[in-house]
Write a protein that holds these residues in place. Structure first.
Motif, PDB file in Angstrom:
ATOM      1  N   TYR A 112       0.832  -1.203   0.000  1.00  0.00           N
ATOM      2  CA  TYR A 112       0.000   0.000   0.000  1.00  0.00           C
ATOM      3  C   TYR A 112       0.872   1.260   0.000  1.00  0.00           C
ATOM      4  N   VAL A 113       1.860   1.288   0.864  1.00  0.00           N
ATOM      5  CA  VAL A 113       2.743   2.465   0.943  1.00  0.00           C
ATOM      6  C   VAL A 113       3.526   2.618  -0.357  1.00  0.00           C
ATOM      7  N   ILE A 114       4.073   1.535  -0.862  1.00  0.00           N
ATOM      8  CA  ILE A 114       4.882   1.602  -2.086  1.00  0.00           C
ATOM      9  C   ILE A 114       4.013   1.996  -3.286  1.00  0.00           C
ATOM     10  N   ASP A 115       2.837   1.353  -3.412  1.00  0.00           N
ATOM     11  CA  ASP A 115       1.966   1.628  -4.557  1.00  0.00           C
ATOM     12  C   ASP A 115       1.376   3.041  -4.530  1.00  0.00           C
ATOM     13  N   ASN A 116       1.257   3.626  -3.338  1.00  0.00           N
ATOM     14  CA  ASN A 116       0.651   4.950  -3.206  1.00  0.00           C
ATOM     15  C   ASN A 116       1.663   6.029  -2.849  1.00  0.00           C
ATOM     16  N   TYR A 117       2.907   5.764  -3.125  1.00  0.00           N
ATOM     17  CA  TYR A 117       3.983   6.712  -2.823  1.00  0.00           C
ATOM     18  C   TYR A 117       3.701   8.082  -3.423  1.00  0.00           C
ATOM     19  N   ASP A 118       3.238   8.118  -4.666  1.00  0.00           N
ATOM     20  CA  ASP A 118       3.067   9.391  -5.374  1.00  0.00           C
ATOM     21  C   ASP A 118       2.265  10.411  -4.585  1.00  0.00           C
ATOM     22  N   TRP A 119       1.219   9.975  -3.924  1.00  0.00           N
ATOM     23  CA  TRP A 119       0.434  10.952  -3.158  1.00  0.00           C
ATOM     24  C   TRP A 119       0.743  10.907  -1.673  1.00  0.00           C
ATOM     25  N   LEU A 120       1.153   9.741  -1.139  1.00  0.00           N
ATOM     26  CA  LEU A 120       1.445   9.678   0.293  1.00  0.00           C
ATOM     27  C   LEU A 120       2.633  10.570   0.682  1.00  0.00           C
ATOM     28  N   HIS A 121       3.645  10.599  -0.172  1.00  0.00           N
ATOM     29  CA  HIS A 121       4.855  11.350   0.213  1.00  0.00           C
ATOM     30  C   HIS A 121       4.630  12.862   0.212  1.00  0.00           C
ATOM     31  N   THR A 122       3.484  13.293  -0.302  1.00  0.00           N
ATOM     32  CA  THR A 122       3.191  14.726  -0.291  1.00  0.00           C
ATOM     33  C   THR A 122       2.429  15.146   0.965  1.00  0.00           C
ATOM     34  N   GLN A 123       2.091  14.166   1.791  1.00  0.00           N
ATOM     35  CA  GLN A 123       1.313  14.429   3.001  1.00  0.00           C
ATOM     36  C   GLN A 123       2.239  14.507   4.216  1.00  0.00           C
ATOM     37  N   GLY A 124       1.748  15.050   5.294  1.00  0.00           N
ATOM     38  CA  GLY A 124       2.504  15.079   6.544  1.00  0.00           C
ATOM     39  C   GLY A 124       2.573  13.684   7.150  1.00  0.00           C
ATOM     40  N   MET A 125       3.612  13.426   7.935  1.00  0.00           N
ATOM     41  CA  MET A 125       3.806  12.092   8.497  1.00  0.00           C
ATOM     42  C   MET A 125       2.646  11.675   9.392  1.00  0.00           C
ATOM     43  N   ASP A 130      -1.621   7.831  10.181  1.00  0.00           N
ATOM     44  CA  ASP A 130      -3.045   7.589  10.425  1.00  0.00           C
ATOM     45  C   ASP A 130      -3.659   6.793   9.273  1.00  0.00           C
ATOM     46  N   ASP A 131      -3.272   7.141   8.054  1.00  0.00           N
ATOM     47  CA  ASP A 131      -3.782   6.448   6.877  1.00  0.00           C
ATOM     48  C   ASP A 131      -3.330   4.992   6.865  1.00  0.00           C
ATOM     49  N   ILE A 132      -2.075   4.754   7.196  1.00  0.00           N
ATOM     50  CA  ILE A 132      -1.562   3.382   7.269  1.00  0.00           C
ATOM     51  C   ILE A 132      -2.331   2.608   8.336  1.00  0.00           C
ATOM     52  N   GLN A 133      -2.579   3.243   9.486  1.00  0.00           N
ATOM     53  CA  GLN A 133      -3.314   2.568  10.555  1.00  0.00           C
ATOM     54  C   GLN A 133      -4.723   2.217  10.106  1.00  0.00           C
ATOM     55  N   ARG A 134      -5.400   3.136   9.405  1.00  0.00           N
ATOM     56  CA  ARG A 134      -6.742   2.837   8.881  1.00  0.00           C
ATOM     57  C   ARG A 134      -6.683   1.637   7.931  1.00  0.00           C
ATOM     58  N   TYR A 135      -5.669   1.631   7.071  1.00  0.00           N
ATOM     59  CA  TYR A 135      -5.505   0.535   6.116  1.00  0.00           C
ATOM     60  C   TYR A 135      -5.310  -0.787   6.859  1.00  0.00           C
ATOM     61  N   ILE A 136      -4.441  -0.780   7.853  1.00  0.00           N
ATOM     62  CA  ILE A 136      -4.173  -1.998   8.631  1.00  0.00           C
ATOM     63  C   ILE A 136      -5.437  -2.457   9.356  1.00  0.00           C
ATOM     64  N   ASN A 137      -6.157  -1.530   9.959  1.00  0.00           N
ATOM     65  CA  ASN A 137      -7.387  -1.883  10.676  1.00  0.00           C
ATOM     66  C   ASN A 137      -8.408  -2.535   9.746  1.00  0.00           C
ATOM     67  N   LYS A 138      -8.550  -2.024   8.525  1.00  0.00           N
ATOM     68  CA  LYS A 138      -9.493  -2.602   7.559  1.00  0.00           C
ATOM     69  C   LYS A 138      -9.064  -4.014   7.164  1.00  0.00           C
ATOM     70  N   ARG A 139      -7.767  -4.201   7.015  1.00  0.00           N
ATOM     71  CA  ARG A 139      -7.253  -5.500   6.596  1.00  0.00           C
ATOM     72  C   ARG A 139      -7.336  -6.556   7.697  1.00  0.00           C
ATOM     73  N   LYS A 140      -7.345  -6.109   8.940  1.00  0.00           N
ATOM     74  CA  LYS A 140      -7.400  -7.050  10.064  1.00  0.00           C
ATOM     75  C   LYS A 140      -8.816  -7.586  10.310  1.00  0.00           C
ATOM     76  N   ARG A 141      -9.808  -6.908   9.813  1.00  0.00           N
ATOM     77  CA  ARG A 141     -11.206  -7.335  10.058  1.00  0.00           C
ATOM     78  C   ARG A 141     -11.551  -8.604   9.353  1.00  0.00           C
TER      79      ARG A 141
END
Length: 141
Positions: A112-125, A130-141
Protein backbone atom coordinates in the motif's frame (compact mmCIF):
# COMPACT_ATOMS: atom_id res chain seq x y z
CA UNK A 1 1.31 -34.48 12.81
CA UNK A 2 3.14 -36.95 14.99
CA UNK A 3 5.21 -36.28 18.05
CA UNK A 4 8.41 -37.00 16.13
CA UNK A 5 7.68 -34.28 13.59
CA UNK A 6 6.63 -31.78 16.25
CA UNK A 7 9.93 -32.34 18.03
CA UNK A 8 12.27 -32.55 15.03
CA UNK A 9 11.08 -29.46 13.14
CA UNK A 10 12.28 -26.93 15.75
CA UNK A 11 15.67 -28.66 15.75
CA UNK A 12 15.77 -28.57 11.93
CA UNK A 13 14.89 -24.86 11.99
CA UNK A 14 17.65 -24.14 14.51
CA UNK A 15 20.21 -25.99 12.36
CA UNK A 16 18.94 -24.28 9.23
CA UNK A 17 19.17 -20.85 10.90
CA UNK A 18 22.79 -21.54 11.88
CA UNK A 19 23.56 -22.63 8.33
CA UNK A 20 21.79 -19.64 6.74
CA UNK A 21 23.63 -17.33 9.12
CA UNK A 22 26.98 -18.73 8.03
CA UNK A 23 26.24 -18.92 4.30
CA UNK A 24 24.66 -15.50 4.00
CA UNK A 25 26.89 -13.94 6.70
CA UNK A 26 23.93 -12.56 8.62
CA UNK A 27 22.90 -12.70 12.27
CA UNK A 28 20.94 -15.63 13.64
CA UNK A 29 17.94 -13.34 14.10
CA UNK A 30 18.09 -12.32 10.44
CA UNK A 31 18.44 -15.98 9.51
CA UNK A 32 15.24 -16.75 11.41
CA UNK A 33 13.45 -13.97 9.54
CA UNK A 34 14.75 -15.47 6.28
CA UNK A 35 13.20 -18.80 7.30
CA UNK A 36 9.91 -17.52 8.68
CA UNK A 37 9.03 -15.32 5.69
CA UNK A 38 9.80 -18.08 3.20
CA UNK A 39 6.81 -20.06 1.85
CA UNK A 40 8.87 -23.21 2.38
CA UNK A 41 8.57 -22.75 6.16
CA UNK A 42 4.92 -23.80 6.17
CA UNK A 43 5.74 -26.77 3.98
CA UNK A 44 7.98 -28.13 6.72
CA UNK A 45 4.80 -29.00 8.58
CA UNK A 46 3.31 -30.91 5.65
CA UNK A 47 3.14 -34.43 7.04
CA UNK A 48 2.97 -36.02 3.59
CA UNK A 49 5.94 -34.15 2.11
CA UNK A 50 8.31 -35.08 4.96
CA UNK A 51 10.60 -32.12 4.26
CA UNK A 52 12.13 -32.53 7.72
CA UNK A 53 14.04 -35.57 6.43
CA UNK A 54 16.23 -33.40 4.20
CA UNK A 55 19.75 -32.49 5.25
CA UNK A 56 20.31 -28.92 6.36
CA UNK A 57 22.08 -28.14 3.07
CA UNK A 58 19.30 -29.67 0.96
CA UNK A 59 16.66 -27.86 3.01
CA UNK A 60 18.52 -24.57 2.46
CA UNK A 61 18.52 -25.22 -1.32
CA UNK A 62 14.75 -25.76 -1.21
CA UNK A 63 14.33 -22.53 0.78
CA UNK A 64 16.43 -20.68 -1.80
CA UNK A 65 14.32 -22.06 -4.66
CA UNK A 66 11.10 -20.92 -2.98
CA UNK A 67 12.45 -17.65 -1.63
CA UNK A 68 10.11 -14.81 -2.52
CA UNK A 69 11.60 -12.79 -5.31
CA UNK A 70 11.04 -9.10 -5.59
CA UNK A 71 8.35 -8.72 -8.22
CA UNK A 72 9.25 -5.22 -9.32
CA UNK A 73 12.13 -2.89 -8.81
CA UNK A 74 11.29 -0.25 -6.24
CA UNK A 75 12.98 3.10 -6.88
CA UNK A 76 15.38 4.21 -4.16
CA UNK A 77 13.28 7.20 -3.08
CA UNK A 78 10.17 5.02 -2.79
CA UNK A 79 12.03 2.44 -0.72
CA UNK A 80 13.48 5.15 1.52
CA UNK A 81 9.98 6.56 2.05
CA UNK A 82 8.65 3.09 2.86
CA UNK A 83 11.39 2.53 5.46
CA UNK A 84 10.76 6.00 6.86
CA UNK A 85 7.06 5.18 7.27
CA UNK A 86 7.86 1.78 8.75
CA UNK A 87 10.24 3.17 11.34
CA UNK A 88 7.92 6.04 12.26
CA UNK A 89 5.04 3.59 12.61
CA UNK A 90 7.13 1.38 14.90
CA UNK A 91 8.11 4.39 17.03
CA UNK A 92 4.54 5.64 17.24
CA UNK A 93 3.21 2.23 18.25
CA UNK A 94 6.18 1.55 20.53
CA UNK A 95 6.93 -1.75 18.81
CA UNK A 96 10.09 -3.09 17.23
CA UNK A 97 10.89 -2.45 13.61
CA UNK A 98 10.63 -6.20 13.05
CA UNK A 99 7.13 -6.32 14.51
CA UNK A 100 6.09 -3.34 12.36
CA UNK A 101 7.62 -4.99 9.29
CA UNK A 102 5.73 -8.22 10.02
CA UNK A 103 2.48 -6.32 10.48
CA UNK A 104 3.02 -4.44 7.22
CA UNK A 105 3.71 -7.72 5.39
CA UNK A 106 0.74 -9.55 6.94
CA UNK A 107 -1.73 -6.81 6.05
CA UNK A 108 -0.28 -5.66 2.73
CA UNK A 109 0.50 -2.22 4.16
CA UNK A 110 3.98 -2.48 2.64
CA UNK A 111 2.53 -2.69 -0.86
CA UNK A 112 0.00 0.00 0.00
CA UNK A 113 2.74 2.47 0.94
CA UNK A 114 4.88 1.60 -2.09
CA UNK A 115 1.97 1.63 -4.56
CA UNK A 116 0.65 4.95 -3.21
CA UNK A 117 3.98 6.71 -2.82
CA UNK A 118 3.07 9.39 -5.37
CA UNK A 119 0.43 10.95 -3.16
CA UNK A 120 1.45 9.68 0.29
CA UNK A 121 4.85 11.35 0.21
CA UNK A 122 3.19 14.73 -0.29
CA UNK A 123 1.31 14.43 3.00
CA UNK A 124 2.50 15.08 6.54
CA UNK A 125 3.81 12.09 8.50
CA UNK A 126 0.92 12.23 11.00
CA UNK A 127 -1.57 11.91 8.15
CA UNK A 128 0.44 9.12 6.53
CA UNK A 129 0.67 7.15 9.78
CA UNK A 130 -3.05 7.59 10.42
CA UNK A 131 -3.78 6.45 6.88
CA UNK A 132 -1.56 3.38 7.27
CA UNK A 133 -3.31 2.57 10.55
CA UNK A 134 -6.74 2.84 8.88
CA UNK A 135 -5.50 0.54 6.12
CA UNK A 136 -4.17 -2.00 8.63
CA UNK A 137 -7.39 -1.88 10.68
CA UNK A 138 -9.49 -2.60 7.56
CA UNK A 139 -7.25 -5.50 6.60
CA UNK A 140 -7.40 -7.05 10.06
CA UNK A 141 -11.21 -7.34 10.06
Amino acid sequence: MGVYEENIIPIKIAHLAEYVSQVKRISLDDALVYIYVNPMYERLYDENAKWWYLSTEALYEEFELRRPRQQKAVPKEVFEFYVYCLENYATRKQISGMRAWTLFKETGADEYVIDNYDWLHTQGMEYVLDDIQRYINKRKR
